[in-house]
Design a protein around this motif. Structure first.
Motif, PDB file in Angstrom:
ATOM      1  N   THR A 108     -33.268 -40.659 -15.836  1.00  0.00           N
ATOM      2  CA  THR A 108     -32.464 -41.338 -16.856  1.00  0.00           C
ATOM      3  C   THR A 108     -32.001 -40.372 -17.927  1.00  0.00           C
ATOM      4  N   TYR A 109     -32.910 -39.608 -18.480  1.00  0.00           N
ATOM      5  CA  TYR A 109     -32.549 -38.663 -19.544  1.00  0.00           C
ATOM      6  C   TYR A 109     -32.794 -37.238 -19.042  1.00  0.00           C
ATOM      7  N   ALA A 110     -31.965 -36.840 -18.107  1.00  0.00           N
ATOM      8  CA  ALA A 110     -32.179 -35.546 -17.463  1.00  0.00           C
ATOM      9  C   ALA A 110     -31.901 -34.390 -18.406  1.00  0.00           C
ATOM     10  N   VAL A 111     -30.913 -34.543 -19.303  1.00  0.00           N
ATOM     11  CA  VAL A 111     -30.547 -33.422 -20.165  1.00  0.00           C
ATOM     12  C   VAL A 111     -31.708 -33.047 -21.078  1.00  0.00           C
ATOM     13  N   GLN A 112     -32.406 -34.057 -21.646  1.00  0.00           N
ATOM     14  CA  GLN A 112     -33.550 -33.753 -22.510  1.00  0.00           C
ATOM     15  C   GLN A 112     -34.641 -33.012 -21.731  1.00  0.00           C
ATOM     16  N   SER A 113     -34.864 -33.422 -20.509  1.00  0.00           N
ATOM     17  CA  SER A 113     -35.874 -32.743 -19.696  1.00  0.00           C
ATOM     18  C   SER A 113     -35.456 -31.309 -19.389  1.00  0.00           C
ATOM     19  N   LEU A 114     -34.172 -31.096 -19.144  1.00  0.00           N
ATOM     20  CA  LEU A 114     -33.685 -29.753 -18.845  1.00  0.00           C
ATOM     21  C   LEU A 114     -33.781 -28.842 -20.054  1.00  0.00           C
ATOM     22  N   VAL A 115     -33.506 -29.388 -21.229  1.00  0.00           N
ATOM     23  CA  VAL A 115     -33.634 -28.574 -22.445  1.00  0.00           C
ATOM     24  C   VAL A 115     -35.088 -28.167 -22.646  1.00  0.00           C
ATOM     25  N   SER A 116     -36.003 -29.064 -22.382  1.00  0.00           N
ATOM     26  CA  SER A 116     -37.424 -28.733 -22.506  1.00  0.00           C
ATOM     27  C   SER A 116     -37.823 -27.643 -21.507  1.00  0.00           C
ATOM     28  N   LEU A 117     -37.283 -27.723 -20.299  1.00  0.00           N
ATOM     29  CA  LEU A 117     -37.576 -26.687 -19.313  1.00  0.00           C
ATOM     30  C   LEU A 117     -37.014 -25.336 -19.742  1.00  0.00           C
ATOM     31  N   TYR A 118     -35.863 -25.361 -20.377  1.00  0.00           N
ATOM     32  CA  TYR A 118     -35.283 -24.105 -20.870  1.00  0.00           C
ATOM     33  C   TYR A 118     -36.173 -23.501 -21.953  1.00  0.00           C
ATOM     34  N   GLU A 119     -36.678 -24.339 -22.842  1.00  0.00           N
ATOM     35  CA  GLU A 119     -37.537 -23.831 -23.905  1.00  0.00           C
ATOM     36  C   GLU A 119     -38.862 -23.304 -23.358  1.00  0.00           C
ATOM     37  N   ARG A 120     -39.283 -23.787 -22.228  1.00  0.00           N
ATOM     38  CA  ARG A 120     -40.512 -23.301 -21.598  1.00  0.00           C
ATOM     39  C   ARG A 120     -40.284 -21.998 -20.816  1.00  0.00           C
ATOM     40  N   GLY A 121     -39.013 -21.571 -20.739  1.00  0.00           N
ATOM     41  CA  GLY A 121     -38.727 -20.342 -20.016  1.00  0.00           C
ATOM     42  C   GLY A 121     -38.675 -20.516 -18.519  1.00  0.00           C
ATOM     43  N   LEU A 122     -38.495 -21.768 -18.054  1.00  0.00           N
ATOM     44  CA  LEU A 122     -38.471 -22.021 -16.622  1.00  0.00           C
ATOM     45  C   LEU A 122     -37.052 -22.083 -16.053  1.00  0.00           C
ATOM     46  N   VAL A 123     -36.075 -22.407 -16.864  1.00  0.00           N
ATOM     47  CA  VAL A 123     -34.697 -22.493 -16.380  1.00  0.00           C
ATOM     48  C   VAL A 123     -33.809 -21.697 -17.331  1.00  0.00           C
ATOM     49  N   GLU A 124     -32.633 -21.364 -16.820  1.00  0.00           N
ATOM     50  CA  GLU A 124     -31.640 -20.674 -17.645  1.00  0.00           C
ATOM     51  C   GLU A 124     -30.562 -21.667 -18.075  1.00  0.00           C
ATOM     52  N   TRP A 131     -25.461 -34.052 -12.991  1.00  0.00           N
ATOM     53  CA  TRP A 131     -25.665 -33.793 -11.560  1.00  0.00           C
ATOM     54  C   TRP A 131     -27.153 -33.882 -11.246  1.00  0.00           C
ATOM     55  N   VAL A 132     -27.980 -33.270 -12.082  1.00  0.00           N
ATOM     56  CA  VAL A 132     -29.428 -33.342 -11.899  1.00  0.00           C
ATOM     57  C   VAL A 132     -29.901 -34.785 -12.022  1.00  0.00           C
ATOM     58  N   SER A 133     -29.295 -35.513 -12.938  1.00  0.00           N
ATOM     59  CA  SER A 133     -29.660 -36.916 -13.104  1.00  0.00           C
ATOM     60  C   SER A 133     -29.346 -37.726 -11.860  1.00  0.00           C
ATOM     61  N   ALA A 134     -28.193 -37.456 -11.217  1.00  0.00           N
ATOM     62  CA  ALA A 134     -27.802 -38.206 -10.023  1.00  0.00           C
ATOM     63  C   ALA A 134     -28.699 -37.890  -8.844  1.00  0.00           C
ATOM     64  N   ARG A 180     -24.940 -26.435 -18.571  1.00  0.00           N
ATOM     65  CA  ARG A 180     -25.119 -25.817 -17.257  1.00  0.00           C
ATOM     66  C   ARG A 180     -26.545 -25.284 -17.187  1.00  0.00           C
ATOM     67  N   PHE A 181     -27.265 -25.736 -16.182  1.00  0.00           N
ATOM     68  CA  PHE A 181     -28.669 -25.368 -16.042  1.00  0.00           C
ATOM     69  C   PHE A 181     -28.898 -24.842 -14.626  1.00  0.00           C
ATOM     70  N   GLY A 182     -29.866 -23.943 -14.520  1.00  0.00           N
ATOM     71  CA  GLY A 182     -30.195 -23.405 -13.210  1.00  0.00           C
ATOM     72  C   GLY A 182     -31.563 -22.756 -13.214  1.00  0.00           C
ATOM     73  N   LEU A 183     -32.177 -22.749 -12.052  1.00  0.00           N
ATOM     74  CA  LEU A 183     -33.463 -22.091 -11.887  1.00  0.00           C
ATOM     75  C   LEU A 183     -33.216 -20.659 -11.449  1.00  0.00           C
ATOM     76  N   ARG A 194     -40.767 -32.583 -14.255  1.00  0.00           N
ATOM     77  CA  ARG A 194     -41.104 -32.088 -12.921  1.00  0.00           C
ATOM     78  C   ARG A 194     -39.987 -32.420 -11.931  1.00  0.00           C
ATOM     79  N   ARG A 195     -39.466 -33.643 -12.006  1.00  0.00           N
ATOM     80  CA  ARG A 195     -38.397 -34.029 -11.087  1.00  0.00           C
ATOM     81  C   ARG A 195     -37.146 -33.180 -11.334  1.00  0.00           C
ATOM     82  N   ALA A 196     -36.821 -32.914 -12.578  1.00  0.00           N
ATOM     83  CA  ALA A 196     -35.661 -32.075 -12.877  1.00  0.00           C
ATOM     84  C   ALA A 196     -35.863 -30.661 -12.349  1.00  0.00           C
ATOM     85  N   LEU A 197     -37.084 -30.160 -12.464  1.00  0.00           N
ATOM     86  CA  LEU A 197     -37.360 -28.817 -11.968  1.00  0.00           C
ATOM     87  C   LEU A 197     -37.268 -28.777 -10.443  1.00  0.00           C
ATOM     88  N   VAL A 198     -37.699 -29.860  -9.786  1.00  0.00           N
ATOM     89  CA  VAL A 198     -37.607 -29.914  -8.329  1.00  0.00           C
ATOM     90  C   VAL A 198     -36.145 -29.857  -7.892  1.00  0.00           C
TER      91      VAL A 198
END
Length: 674
Positions: free
Chosen positions: A289-305, A281-284, A311-314, A263-267
């Motif tokens: 702590t483990y922002a990349v794992q959270s971002l990969v999960s968001l990508y698999e959920r179809g919420l981020v590109e 950058w998202v981690s900062a 490189r991640f983005g909403l 949720r924090r990564a998505l915010v």
């Protein structure tokens, strides 16, 4: 810290007081000093159901025809463009978003070339355009905002390049082929759903899956999102009914089942929706702590590109659905502090690199806009200070200017005079780089006044040095700086014209000097006669009324030969003893006589050039005993006007040995042929 060569100036970013302007030995770098970048071709993304479309794109590109795809968010435009760009042809991929044209050109140069200089070299817009056009790449422009004129301007500026554009609405303006990109065909959409689900779809669920795919209009982003929700345990039939009411309900449903870190990564991504940032950058910003794992999960959920590995983005189309739900999960002030530390490490090369800093600076600019909207002016000032360093070092100087202006506005809102002085100092450098020296001087004087009032000794000294560089004392050459390359050819042209004019003036002066004393014998031009001139009633010589050459007098209307009105006689200028040419009758002829020549200085007078004098005697004779003509350079004779002889005294004198005959103007004839 960082220095950039621009024109014949070196612009150095100091630690805290701003940039320093100083002269560099560089006048204009040869664009050939930048070599083509040889980078491995990017892997083509998975592309299903677009075979006919990609074939049409390849045909148009091969024919030199630009093309644009327009359609709603999530339809697959970026994936299509990246697949075409990975075909093997030399290409440059740029996400336009809100970038100005000058920065887009700089990004294209960075994509196509690598500099061999030890210091960064910033080229003017025209040079960047020539570099890009020389490479003749396929220019891929993604995320072009509605109404943007950048594709049209690039098409006009780069005639040797082919453009491939993606936007929500047409922006190419008839300069290429326009295609509406819709969702996938049903079979490829089902294939994508199955791949994202991770298992085959049972036959019993197929009707519900088809209804679900139709509800999301077969758009790839929503197909992956629906598959992620089904994988998480949501019944396909329920998902189909929710999507039929409003497909955006799937976004909220997906966000509602996230973990705390996700949720924090998505915010964080929602704050800068439409921007691609690195995982650290998202981690900062989010203190994850483990922002990349959270971002990969968001990508698999179809919420981020995730167009690249890190490189991640909403997507912009999810911004309104998610931003309002999750903004309270992250403190903006805490995120600013984390960003400051992260970017400082990147700029100093301690942990990250300048490339990563530039990848994250777009997100910083986005956060700056959020802070300004909320009225959090201190956070806006801090973000502007963070972003401007990276934008300067990364040569994104138009965005650098925009960030500085926002920072200056925030500083004025809360009365932060030190920050206002810094931003004014920096904006003066931008104005000087844009060849606006008057604005640069005004801003530097404003910054200097503020810094002197605040007692900022180091900052005032730096501003004073820049002011002396921009506005040098009278009598000294200005710093020229970045505008010099654009004016160098003008100055050289002006110098060449000045030299040419000087040569012409010298040649004209020499010719004028020579024409006053032409060499060789021969009849003089009208007006050269200095002796007695008489005009008979039936025959007048042209010298009686002609106009003389410069330095010779002629008897014109109301004027005596000496140039004095009413004077009965006078010796002409430069007269000396010499032959006189007398004329009469209809068929003048020359009688044998010594030919007058121009003599060198000697002890006795010698005949000079003859003059034409009307006479009543038949024929034309030359007599050495009659009226004088032009003077010769003889030291023993004092002509009526000063001759160029060191032994002759100036003034009008009569020769002691030869007296010119006096005639009265208007007498009918003279004394005869002698």
């Amino acid at each position: 810290m960082y220095s950039v060569l621009y024109g014949n100036s070196r612009i150095t970013l100091t630690s805290s007081s701003g940039t320093r302007l100083e002269r560099s030995e560089l006048l204009l770098r040869d664009p050939g000093l930048r070599h083509p970048r040889s980078s491995p071709a990017a892997a083509a993304p998975l592309l299903l159901g677009r075979e006919e479309t990609t074939a049409a794109v390849r045909r148009d590109v091969a024919a030199g025809q630009s093309m644009e795809f327009h359609g709603p968010c999530g339809v697959g435009k970026t994936t299509l463009l990246r697949a075409v760009a990975a075909d093997g042809r030399r290409s440059a991929f740029v996400r336009v978003a809100g970038k100005p044209l000058e920065d887009v050109l700089q990004l294209l140069v960075d994509e196509l070339y690598v500099s061999t200089e030890r210091e960064a070299v910033k080229y003017p817009r025209a040079v960047c355009a020539r570099l890009v056009d020389h490479a003749r790449p396929l220019i891929v422009l993604d995320e072009v905002p509605p109404g943007s004129r950048i594709p049209l301007e690039l098409s006009a500026t780069l005639p040797g390049c082919v453009l491939l554009v993606a936007a929500e609405r047409p922006v190419l303006g008839g300069t290429g082929t326009t295609r509406l990109l819709e969702g996938l065909p049903p079979e490829p959409a089902l294939d994508l759903f199955t791949r994202s689900l991770g298992r085959p779809v049972p036959d019993a669920e197929l009707p519900a899956v088809h209804r679900l795919l139709e509800a999301v209009r077969f758009r790839p982003l929503h197909v992956r999102q629906a598959a992620a929700l089904a994988r998480a345990g949501h019944p396909v039939g329920t998902l189909a009914r929710i999507a039929a009411r409003d497909p955006r309900e799937l976004d909220r449903l997906s966000a509602g089942s996230l973990s705390g870190a996700e949720r924090r990564a998505l915010v964080v991504l929602a704050l800068v929706a439409g921007t691609l940032v690195p995982g650290n950058w998202v981690s900062a910003v989010g203190d994850i702590t483990y922002a990349v794992q959270s971002l990969v999960s968001l990508y698999e959920r179809g919420l981020v590109e995730r167009p690249e590995e890190d490189r991640f983005g909403l997507p912009v189309c999810l911004k309104e659905s998610l931003r309002g739900l999750t903004l309270d999960a992250v403190s903006l002030s805490a995120g600013v502090n984390g960003l400051a530390d992260w970017l400082d490490d990147a700029l100093h090369g301690d942990v990250h690199t300048l490339t990563e800093a530039l990848q994250g600076v777009e997100g910083i600019v986005g956060l700056l806009g959020v802070a300004a909207e909320r009225g959090e002016w201190r956070a806006a000032i801090r973000l502007a200070k963070i972003a401007e360093a990276a934008l300067f070092a990364g040569l994104r100087w138009q965005q650098w200017k925009e960030v500085l202006e926002k920072g200056e506005e925030a500083a004025r809102r809360i009365g932060d005079r030190a920050a206002e002085a810094l931003f004014s100092h920096q904006l003066a450098t931008v104005a000087y780089a844009e060849d606006r020296p008057a604005d640069a001087r005004a801003r530097l004087r404003h910054a200097l006044r503020l810094r002197e009032e605040l007692g900022d000794v180091a900052g005032a000294r730096l501003t004073r040095e820049n002011l002396a560089y921009v506005a040098p004392p009278p009598g000294t050459l200005p710093g020229d700086g970045p505008g010099a390359p654009r004016r160098t050819w003008v100055r050289w042209a002006a110098l060449c014209v000045a030299v040419l004019l000087a040569v012409v003036v010298v040649i004209a002066a020499v010719r004028a000097a020579v024409s006053k004393d032409p060499p060789g014998p021969g009849p003089s031009v009208p007006g050269d006669s200095a002796g007695p001139v008489t005009a008979g009633p039936a025959d007048r010589s042209p010298t009686a009324a002609g106009s003389g050459t410069p330095g010779a007098s002629s008897a014109g209307p109301g004027r005596s030969p000496s140039g004095t009105a009413g004077s009965p006689s006078a010796t002409g200028p430069g007269s000396s003893p010499g032959p006189t040419l007398t004329t009469t009758g209809p068929s003048p002829s020359r009688s044998p006589s010594p030919s007058p020549t121009r003599t060198s200085p000697s002890a006795s007078p010698s005949p000079s050039r003859t003059t034409r004098s009307p006479s009543a005697s038949p024929g034309r004779t030359r007599s050495p005993s009659v009226s004088p003509s032009r003077t010769t350079r003889s030291p023993s004779v004092s002509p009526s006007r000063t001759t160029r002889s060191p032994s002759v005294s100036p003034g009008r004198t009569q020769s002691p040995s030869v007296s010119p005959s006096r005639s009265t103007a208007g007498s009918g004839h003279d004394d005869g042929p002698g």
